[in-house]
Design a protein around this motif. Structure first.
Motif, PDB file in Angstrom:
ATOM      1  N   THR A 168      82.430 -30.300 -49.851  1.00 35.79           N
ATOM      2  CA  THR A 168      82.622 -31.923 -50.662  1.00 35.79           C
ATOM      3  C   THR A 168      82.044 -32.380 -50.866  1.00 35.79           C
ATOM      4  N   ALA A 169      81.634 -33.660 -51.811  1.00 40.47           N
ATOM      5  CA  ALA A 169      79.698 -33.579 -52.465  1.00 40.47           C
ATOM      6  C   ALA A 169      79.971 -34.884 -51.895  1.00 40.47           C
ATOM      7  N   VAL A 170      79.116 -35.598 -50.833  1.00 35.81           N
ATOM      8  CA  VAL A 170      78.808 -36.457 -50.871  1.00 35.81           C
ATOM      9  C   VAL A 170      76.942 -37.138 -51.531  1.00 35.81           C
ATOM     10  N   GLU A 171      76.517 -38.042 -51.310  1.00 36.48           N
ATOM     11  CA  GLU A 171      75.228 -38.797 -51.816  1.00 36.48           C
ATOM     12  C   GLU A 171      74.858 -40.067 -50.731  1.00 36.48           C
ATOM     13  N   LYS A 172      73.586 -40.231 -50.682  1.00 43.00           N
ATOM     14  CA  LYS A 172      73.072 -41.249 -50.395  1.00 43.00           C
ATOM     15  C   LYS A 172      72.360 -42.400 -51.167  1.00 43.00           C
ATOM     16  N   ARG A 173      73.019 -43.113 -51.184  1.00 42.10           N
ATOM     17  CA  ARG A 173      72.720 -44.707 -51.886  1.00 42.10           C
ATOM     18  C   ARG A 173      71.443 -44.922 -51.840  1.00 42.10           C
ATOM     19  N   PRO A 174      70.658 -45.809 -52.719  1.00 42.46           N
ATOM     20  CA  PRO A 174      69.421 -46.476 -52.788  1.00 42.46           C
ATOM     21  C   PRO A 174      68.890 -47.171 -51.351  1.00 42.46           C
ATOM     22  N   ASP A 175      68.243 -47.081 -50.846  1.00 41.77           N
ATOM     23  CA  ASP A 175      67.575 -48.197 -49.521  1.00 41.77           C
ATOM     24  C   ASP A 175      67.382 -49.229 -49.971  1.00 41.77           C
ATOM     25  N   LYS A 176      67.962 -50.225 -51.642  1.00 41.19           N
ATOM     26  CA  LYS A 176      68.023 -51.372 -51.862  1.00 41.19           C
ATOM     27  C   LYS A 176      69.738 -51.539 -52.233  1.00 41.19           C
ATOM     28  N   GLY A 177      69.523 -52.563 -52.011  1.00 45.07           N
ATOM     29  CA  GLY A 177      71.279 -53.428 -52.798  1.00 45.07           C
ATOM     30  C   GLY A 177      72.367 -53.689 -51.838  1.00 45.07           C
ATOM     31  N   LEU A 178      73.487 -53.348 -53.013  1.00 45.68           N
ATOM     32  CA  LEU A 178      74.813 -53.019 -51.903  1.00 45.68           C
ATOM     33  C   LEU A 178      74.685 -52.141 -51.230  1.00 45.68           C
ATOM     34  N   LEU A 179      75.628 -52.223 -50.344  1.00 45.26           N
ATOM     35  CA  LEU A 179      75.710 -50.094 -49.159  1.00 45.26           C
ATOM     36  C   LEU A 179      74.549 -49.405 -49.026  1.00 45.26           C
ATOM     37  N   ALA A 180      72.709 -50.220 -48.800  1.00 44.68           N
ATOM     38  CA  ALA A 180      71.954 -49.472 -49.221  1.00 44.68           C
ATOM     39  C   ALA A 180      72.123 -48.537 -48.181  1.00 44.68           C
ATOM     40  N   GLY A 181      71.478 -47.318 -48.364  1.00 39.40           N
ATOM     41  CA  GLY A 181      71.262 -46.436 -47.118  1.00 39.40           C
ATOM     42  C   GLY A 181      72.419 -45.347 -47.287  1.00 39.40           C
ATOM     43  N   MET A 182      73.415 -46.252 -47.456  1.00 36.71           N
ATOM     44  CA  MET A 182      75.110 -45.737 -46.927  1.00 36.71           C
ATOM     45  C   MET A 182      75.384 -44.572 -47.533  1.00 36.71           C
ATOM     46  N   TYR A 183      75.912 -43.287 -46.753  1.00 38.83           N
ATOM     47  CA  TYR A 183      76.480 -42.410 -47.772  1.00 38.83           C
ATOM     48  C   TYR A 183      78.189 -43.005 -48.655  1.00 38.83           C
ATOM     49  N   GLN A 184      78.106 -41.864 -49.948  1.00 38.83           N
ATOM     50  CA  GLN A 184      79.502 -42.252 -50.279  1.00 38.83           C
ATOM     51  C   GLN A 184      80.192 -41.127 -51.026  1.00 38.83           C
ATOM     52  N   LEU A 185      80.908 -41.060 -51.826  1.00 38.09           N
ATOM     53  CA  LEU A 185      81.632 -39.958 -52.760  1.00 38.09           C
ATOM     54  C   LEU A 185      80.790 -40.637 -53.883  1.00 38.09           C
ATOM     55  N   PRO A 186      80.743 -39.655 -54.887  1.00 38.85           N
ATOM     56  CA  PRO A 186      79.674 -39.766 -55.914  1.00 38.85           C
ATOM     57  C   PRO A 186      80.830 -41.099 -56.990  1.00 38.85           C
ATOM     58  N   ASN A 187      79.873 -41.119 -57.586  1.00 39.69           N
ATOM     59  CA  ASN A 187      80.941 -42.672 -58.597  1.00 39.69           C
ATOM     60  C   ASN A 187      79.804 -43.338 -59.875  1.00 39.69           C
ATOM     61  N   VAL A 188      80.384 -43.715 -61.095  1.00 35.36           N
ATOM     62  CA  VAL A 188      80.578 -43.744 -61.736  1.00 35.36           C
ATOM     63  C   VAL A 188      81.038 -45.142 -62.254  1.00 35.36           C
ATOM     64  N   GLU A 189      80.328 -46.374 -63.018  1.00 31.28           N
ATOM     65  CA  GLU A 189      80.488 -47.171 -63.025  1.00 31.28           C
ATOM     66  C   GLU A 189      81.455 -47.159 -64.605  1.00 31.28           C
ATOM     67  N   GLY A 190      83.216 -47.731 -64.806  1.00 36.58           N
ATOM     68  CA  GLY A 190      83.610 -47.546 -65.637  1.00 36.58           C
ATOM     69  C   GLY A 190      85.123 -46.233 -65.837  1.00 36.58           C
ATOM     70  N   PHE A 191      86.308 -47.300 -65.551  1.00 34.98           N
ATOM     71  CA  PHE A 191      86.887 -45.850 -66.389  1.00 34.98           C
ATOM     72  C   PHE A 191      86.725 -44.812 -67.028  1.00 34.98           C
ATOM     73  N   LEU A 192      86.485 -43.525 -66.504  1.00 31.35           N
ATOM     74  CA  LEU A 192      86.231 -42.296 -67.338  1.00 31.35           C
ATOM     75  C   LEU A 192      87.896 -41.759 -68.024  1.00 31.35           C
ATOM     76  N   THR A 193      87.567 -41.377 -69.322  1.00 28.91           N
ATOM     77  CA  THR A 193      88.810 -40.741 -69.174  1.00 28.91           C
ATOM     78  C   THR A 193      88.287 -38.948 -68.776  1.00 28.91           C
ATOM     79  N   GLU A 194      89.849 -37.661 -68.350  1.00 26.62           N
ATOM     80  CA  GLU A 194      89.431 -36.887 -68.268  1.00 26.62           C
ATOM     81  C   GLU A 194      88.475 -35.945 -69.212  1.00 26.62           C
ATOM     82  N   GLN A 195      88.283 -36.335 -69.697  1.00 21.63           N
ATOM     83  CA  GLN A 195      87.165 -35.414 -70.961  1.00 21.63           C
ATOM     84  C   GLN A 195      85.805 -36.230 -70.781  1.00 21.63           C
TER      85      GLN A 195
END
Ligand code: ADE
Length: 359
Positions: A246-273
């Protein structure tokens, strides 16, 4: 439960005997007088109200005259006080008293509450001061006194906190509730002033005040305004490689949840396409996309509304860390916001374990 507020009753009553201000609306206990003054006092200071009150009562001496006054005249009398809906509601209430109550002022908390513009505070003040009913009248001044005496750090802007303080006060109300209500309001207006303006040296409650004892006076009451949280939609990728990682990634060192690992995610509700296009932009080949579930997480200033998709991919991209379900469970602390999606990833490990146990 022990109610610390009991200790304020006697000293407050004694203080009020000698410190009660002579105010034009205190010359009698006529409910019309008390009602008009309480409505005027709601958003305006005592000193400013005096002049308005006296002129108002001279021109409109009773409920009938108020019910019959032309609106323009009424608004002119109110000019400068602001919040003109207060004046309009006064007239509406006077009309109602004339039409529904034969011109007799309602004399209970419940019947006062039915008048336009009359809420719990005004109904409590009029019912207790004029009709001797044992009810509280809790305004901002009273909340300040109660929060300080009890040392409560609760947010007095929350309705449930106000209710709870009101209930505590109700339990200790003496027979002369009207005078007690006026006394505690008066203390809040003249002595127990907001912030560092509080005049604790003059206060009759200093000896029983928790905030005074603990040096918290200027910090109480807590008034925390609820900020309107931003709503952010996010699409969460449960990327699964062909080898089950499974893919995880580290969040940036500053800001919300700084430095934590997360599942990749992007802003917005994307369509399957769009999900497919995003994964391809990450240099992976998409084999299958399955919608998993929605979830919501509340941060302090932000809500994440998330939709999670399982995305089976070939050629896992180097931009992510690819971890086994065991590693995900044991080594990577996912932020709580993303935890609802984790069982899906680690469940496969349980299935595998079950399978291997059976073998
Ligand atoms: N502030 C508003 N109403 C009051 C009252 N009845 N007594 C003292 N202060 C007040």
């Amino acid at each position: 439960m022990d109610n610390h507020l009991q200790t304020i009753v006697k000293p407050l009553q004694k203080w009020y005997e000698t410190h009660r201000r002579e105010l034009p609306w205190r010359l009698d206990k006529d409910p019309y007088h008390v009602w008009v003054s309480e409505i005027m006092l709601q958003q305006t200071r005592v000193e400013a109200v005096k002049k308005y009150y006296t002129r108002f009562i001279e021109i409109l001496p009773d409920v009938r005259s108020l019910s019959e006054v032309p609106e323009d005249r009424l608004l002119k009398l109110w000019e400068g006080l602001g919040y003109y809906s207060r004046a309009r509601n006064l007239k509406k209430a006077a009309e109602k008293i004339m039409s529904d109550c034969g011109g007799i002022f309602p004399d209970t908390f419940a019947s006062l509450m039915k008048l336009p513009g009359v809420g719990e505070y005004t109904a409590g003040a009029v019912a207790s001061i004029c009709f001797n009913q044992k009810v509280t009248a809790v305004d901002g001044n009273v909340l300040r006194v109660v929060a300080r005496v009890t040392g409560s750090r609760q947010n007095v802007l929350l309705p449930e906190v106000k209710k709870q303080m009101q209930a505590q006060l109700q339990k200790v109300l003496p027979d002369d509730a009207g005078s007690f209500n006026e006394a505690i309001m008066e203390l809040g207006e003249t002595v127990c002033l907001p912030g560092s303006a509080a005049k604790c040296v003059e206060c009759p409650l200093r000896g029983v005040c928790t905030a005074y004892r603990d040096g918290l006076t200027s910090q109480l009451p807590m008034r925390v305004k609820r900020v309107k949280r931003r709503q952010e939609q996010r699409t969460v990728f449960l990327l699964i490689a062909e080898d089950g990682r499974t893919a995880v990634e580290k969040r940036p060192d500053k800001g919300l949840l700084a430095g934590m690992y997360q599942l990749p995610n992007v802003e917005g509700f994307l369509t399957e396409q769009e999900i497919c296009a995003t994964a391809e932009a990450w240099e992976m080949q998409v084999l299958e996309i399955t919608f998993i579930k929605e979830s919501k997480h509340v941060f302090t200033h932000l809500d994440w509304l998330m939709k999670g998709y399982q995305v089976r991919v070939a050629c896992p991209a180097g931009r992510f860390l690819w971890v086994t379900p065991e590693e995900l469970q044991e080594q990577y602390a996912l932020p709580t916001a993303l935890k609802p999606f984790a069982p899906l990833l680690t469940a496969r490990q349980d299935e595998d374990n079950n399978l291997s146990n059976q073998r």
